[in-house]
Write a protein that holds these residues in place. Sequence first.
Motif, PDB file in Angstrom:
ATOM      1  N   ASP A  75     -43.616  52.323  45.141  1.00 46.98           N
ATOM      2  CA  ASP A  75     -43.591  51.008  45.771  1.00 46.98           C
ATOM      3  C   ASP A  75     -43.532  51.150  47.292  1.00 46.98           C
ATOM      4  OD1 ASP A  75     -43.456  48.111  45.473  1.00 46.98           O
ATOM      5  OD2 ASP A  75     -41.442  48.324  46.311  1.00 46.98           O
ATOM      6  N   GLN A  76     -42.708  52.070  47.769  1.00 49.27           N
ATOM      7  CA  GLN A  76     -42.611  52.296  49.210  1.00 49.27           C
ATOM      8  C   GLN A  76     -43.945  52.793  49.771  1.00 49.27           C
ATOM      9  OE1 GLN A  76     -39.571  55.088  50.232  1.00 49.27           O
ATOM     10  NE2 GLN A  76     -40.015  55.001  52.419  1.00 49.27           N
ATOM     11  N   TYR A  77     -44.613  53.705  49.044  1.00 48.72           N
ATOM     12  CA  TYR A  77     -45.909  54.218  49.493  1.00 48.72           C
ATOM     13  C   TYR A  77     -46.947  53.092  49.562  1.00 48.72           C
ATOM     14  CZ  TYR A  77     -50.281  56.771  49.622  1.00 48.72           C
ATOM     15  OH  TYR A  77     -51.533  57.211  49.976  1.00 48.72           O
ATOM     16  N   LYS A  78     -46.979  52.252  48.513  1.00 53.81           N
ATOM     17  CA  LYS A  78     -47.965  51.169  48.473  1.00 53.81           C
ATOM     18  C   LYS A  78     -47.745  50.169  49.599  1.00 53.81           C
ATOM     19  CE  LYS A  78     -47.396  50.022  44.119  1.00 53.81           C
ATOM     20  NZ  LYS A  78     -47.616  49.422  42.785  1.00 53.81           N
ATOM     21  N   ARG A  79     -46.492  49.874  49.896  1.00 49.67           N
ATOM     22  CA  ARG A  79     -46.199  48.943  50.989  1.00 49.67           C
ATOM     23  C   ARG A  79     -46.550  49.541  52.345  1.00 49.67           C
ATOM     24  NH1 ARG A  79     -42.643  44.674  49.725  1.00 49.67           N
ATOM     25  NH2 ARG A  79     -41.981  44.747  47.578  1.00 49.67           N
ATOM     26  N   PRO A  84     -52.402  48.470  47.133  1.00 50.70           N
ATOM     27  CA  PRO A  84     -51.838  47.958  45.887  1.00 50.70           C
ATOM     28  C   PRO A  84     -52.221  48.802  44.675  1.00 50.70           C
ATOM     29  CG  PRO A  84     -53.609  46.549  46.655  1.00 50.70           C
ATOM     30  CD  PRO A  84     -53.368  47.563  47.728  1.00 50.70           C
ATOM     31  N   PHE A  85     -53.325  49.531  44.764  1.00 50.87           N
ATOM     32  CA  PHE A  85     -53.767  50.361  43.645  1.00 50.87           C
ATOM     33  C   PHE A  85     -54.089  51.757  44.171  1.00 50.87           C
ATOM     34  CE2 PHE A  85     -55.083  45.961  42.861  1.00 50.87           C
ATOM     35  CZ  PHE A  85     -54.295  45.697  41.755  1.00 50.87           C
ATOM     36  N   PRO A  86     -53.088  52.625  44.296  1.00 48.83           N
ATOM     37  CA  PRO A  86     -53.343  53.969  44.835  1.00 48.83           C
ATOM     38  C   PRO A  86     -54.169  54.814  43.870  1.00 48.83           C
ATOM     39  CG  PRO A  86     -51.072  53.759  44.111  1.00 48.83           C
ATOM     40  CD  PRO A  86     -51.688  52.406  43.985  1.00 48.83           C
ATOM     41  N   VAL A  91     -51.057  59.296  44.093  1.00 49.60           N
ATOM     42  CA  VAL A  91     -49.901  59.389  43.203  1.00 49.60           C
ATOM     43  C   VAL A  91     -49.368  60.816  43.210  1.00 49.60           C
ATOM     44  CG1 VAL A  91     -49.123  59.210  40.804  1.00 49.60           C
ATOM     45  CG2 VAL A  91     -50.639  57.471  41.748  1.00 49.60           C
ATOM     46  N   LEU A  92     -50.278  61.779  43.175  1.00 50.28           N
ATOM     47  CA  LEU A  92     -49.873  63.185  43.220  1.00 50.28           C
ATOM     48  C   LEU A  92     -49.187  63.516  44.547  1.00 50.28           C
ATOM     49  CD1 LEU A  92     -49.893  65.793  41.622  1.00 50.28           C
ATOM     50  CD2 LEU A  92     -52.132  66.313  42.596  1.00 50.28           C
ATOM     51  N   GLU A  93     -49.653  62.932  45.649  1.00 49.79           N
ATOM     52  CA  GLU A  93     -48.993  63.124  46.955  1.00 49.79           C
ATOM     53  C   GLU A  93     -47.567  62.622  46.913  1.00 49.79           C
ATOM     54  OE1 GLU A  93     -50.996  61.546  50.414  1.00 49.79           O
ATOM     55  OE2 GLU A  93     -52.936  61.984  49.507  1.00 49.79           O
ATOM     56  N   VAL A  94     -47.361  61.463  46.302  1.00 49.42           N
ATOM     57  CA  VAL A  94     -46.009  60.899  46.214  1.00 49.42           C
ATOM     58  C   VAL A  94     -45.130  61.809  45.362  1.00 49.42           C
ATOM     59  CG1 VAL A  94     -44.643  58.946  45.360  1.00 49.42           C
ATOM     60  CG2 VAL A  94     -46.762  58.536  46.608  1.00 49.42           C
ATOM     61  N   LEU A  95     -45.665  62.293  44.248  1.00 51.58           N
ATOM     62  CA  LEU A  95     -44.894  63.212  43.401  1.00 51.58           C
ATOM     63  C   LEU A  95     -44.498  64.471  44.162  1.00 51.58           C
ATOM     64  CD1 LEU A  95     -46.751  62.928  39.980  1.00 51.58           C
ATOM     65  CD2 LEU A  95     -44.375  62.338  40.449  1.00 51.58           C
ATOM     66  N   ARG A  96     -45.443  65.029  44.910  1.00 56.75           N
ATOM     67  CA  ARG A  96     -45.145  66.240  45.685  1.00 56.75           C
ATOM     68  C   ARG A  96     -44.121  65.960  46.775  1.00 56.75           C
ATOM     69  NH1 ARG A  96     -51.317  68.302  45.879  1.00 56.75           N
ATOM     70  NH2 ARG A  96     -51.285  69.448  43.921  1.00 56.75           N
ATOM     71  N   SER A  97     -44.195  64.761  47.374  1.00 55.77           N
ATOM     72  CA  SER A  97     -43.224  64.421  48.414  1.00 55.77           C
ATOM     73  C   SER A  97     -41.819  64.271  47.838  1.00 55.77           C
ATOM     74  CB  SER A  97     -43.629  63.145  49.138  1.00 55.77           C
ATOM     75  OG  SER A  97     -43.466  62.021  48.295  1.00 55.77           O
ATOM     76  N   LEU A  98     -41.730  63.976  46.547  1.00 55.59           N
ATOM     77  CA  LEU A  98     -40.429  63.900  45.886  1.00 55.59           C
ATOM     78  C   LEU A  98     -39.903  65.269  45.487  1.00 55.59           C
ATOM     79  CD1 LEU A  98     -40.950  60.783  43.588  1.00 55.59           C
ATOM     80  CD2 LEU A  98     -39.521  60.940  45.626  1.00 55.59           C
TER      81      LEU A  98
END
Length: 120
Positions: A75-79, A84-86, A91-98
Motif C-alpha cells: 500500500d505504501q509503495y502504491k501510494r 494502483p496496479f503494480p 511486487v518483487l522489489e517490495v518483497l526484496r525491500s522487506l
Amino acid sequence: MSSEETTPADFVVTERRGNDRRHRTDRREREIPVVTDRRAGQDRRQLGERRRQVDPTTCEKDYSDEEIIFMKAMDQYKRANRRPFPTWSEVLEVLRSLGYRKTEEATILPGNQETAAVQA
C-alpha cells in the motif's frame, strides 16, 4: 387525399422563430441554496482517500503479522509511486525491500494438488 395535404420528403424547415428556448431564464443561473455545490468538484478532490487503506478487519481471514506487513508495504509503495496496479517486478522489489531472499529450492505451489502433480 389531395396533393396539397402531403408534404414532399425533401421539405426541410430552416427557420423556427416562434419558440426559442434560449431566451428563457436559465435554471442554472438561479440562486437556489444548496448544502454543497457539487459542480465545482473541490470537495471530491480534497477527500482523495477512497477505500485504499489496508484494513485487516474488513475480511473474515485472520492475517498473520507477515501478511499485514506485506500488505502495508504494498500500500505504501502504491501510494508513493501512484501505481494502483503494480507489475510483478514491482511486487518483487517490495518483497526484496522487506528483506526476503531466495535461500532454498522451489517447492510445489500451494493450491490444487492435482495440477501441482502434473507440473512436477
